[in-house]
Motif scaffolding. Sequence first.
Motif, short mmCIF file in Angstrom:
data_model
loop_
_atom_site.label_atom_id
_atom_site.label_comp_id
_atom_site.label_asym_id
_atom_site.label_seq_id
_atom_site.Cartn_x
_atom_site.Cartn_y
_atom_site.Cartn_z
N VAL A 26 0.80 -1.10 0.02
CA VAL A 26 -0.16 -0.18 0.07
C VAL A 26 0.96 1.13 0.16
O VAL A 26 1.80 1.35 0.81
CB VAL A 26 -0.89 0.05 1.26
N GLU A 27 0.78 2.06 -0.84
CA GLU A 27 1.48 3.43 -0.95
C GLU A 27 0.97 4.38 -0.42
O GLU A 27 1.70 5.19 0.43
CB GLU A 27 1.71 3.57 -2.65
N GLU A 28 -0.37 4.68 -0.32
CA GLU A 28 -0.94 5.56 0.43
C GLU A 28 -2.41 5.11 1.03
O GLU A 28 -3.12 4.19 0.11
CB GLU A 28 -1.43 6.93 -0.55
N ALA A 62 -3.72 -3.48 6.21
CA ALA A 62 -2.54 -3.12 5.29
C ALA A 62 -2.63 -1.67 5.07
O ALA A 62 -3.63 -1.01 4.68
CB ALA A 62 -2.42 -3.75 3.90
N ASP A 63 -1.32 -0.85 5.30
CA ASP A 63 -1.05 0.34 4.99
C ASP A 63 0.39 0.32 4.47
O ASP A 63 0.97 -0.69 4.29
CB ASP A 63 -1.14 1.28 6.24
N SER A 64 0.91 1.74 4.33
CA SER A 64 2.24 1.78 3.85
C SER A 64 3.33 1.01 4.73
O SER A 64 4.49 0.86 4.53
CB SER A 64 2.43 3.29 3.55
N GLU A 65 3.12 0.88 5.82
CA GLU A 65 4.14 0.41 6.84
C GLU A 65 4.02 -1.27 7.25
O GLU A 65 4.82 -1.76 7.73
CB GLU A 65 4.11 1.09 8.20
N ASP A 86 -11.62 2.88 1.97
CA ASP A 86 -11.32 4.41 1.93
C ASP A 86 -10.55 4.63 0.61
O ASP A 86 -10.04 3.72 -0.03
CB ASP A 86 -10.67 4.95 3.16
N LYS A 87 -9.96 5.88 0.45
CA LYS A 87 -8.90 6.30 -0.44
C LYS A 87 -7.73 5.72 -0.27
O LYS A 87 -7.48 5.28 0.85
CB LYS A 87 -8.89 7.85 -0.64
N VAL A 88 -7.41 4.97 -1.36
CA VAL A 88 -5.98 4.26 -1.35
C VAL A 88 -5.40 3.97 -2.69
O VAL A 88 -5.95 4.25 -3.63
CB VAL A 88 -6.30 2.90 -0.88
N ARG A 89 -3.83 3.99 -2.61
CA ARG A 89 -3.24 3.76 -3.86
C ARG A 89 -2.18 2.45 -3.29
O ARG A 89 -1.66 2.37 -2.40
CB ARG A 89 -2.47 4.60 -4.17
N PHE A 90 -2.32 1.13 -4.15
CA PHE A 90 -1.60 0.21 -3.73
C PHE A 90 -0.84 -0.50 -5.17
O PHE A 90 -1.56 -0.15 -6.20
CB PHE A 90 -2.54 -0.80 -2.98
#
Length: 89
Positions: A46-48, A65-68, A85-89
């Motif tokens: 996950v980038e954002e 899952a998140d950027s970390e 929610d809003k996400v970039r992966f």
Amino acid sequence: MNYQNAMLPEDAIKVGSTPSMTEETVVPGILNKHLAPKGKFGYLVVEEGSLQFVWEDDEDNVLDADSEHPIVIFPERFHHISITDKVRF
């Protein structure tokens, strides 16, 4: 939060990747039951933002899952993602 505590095998070799997706451009099949092929691991980064990851055989144990906190996807194990929610992966 319920994060996965798994790592790719030490001898894993990157053989490909998919373009980044968002909640608007996600490939619909990823939201439904699918699996990584025999002998191939996946690695969800996950980038954002954040999303949820669900193993089909353990649906009560939803992973965050998140950027970390990336997700290691094991071969031949059905799963899907859920975008909240809003996400970039």
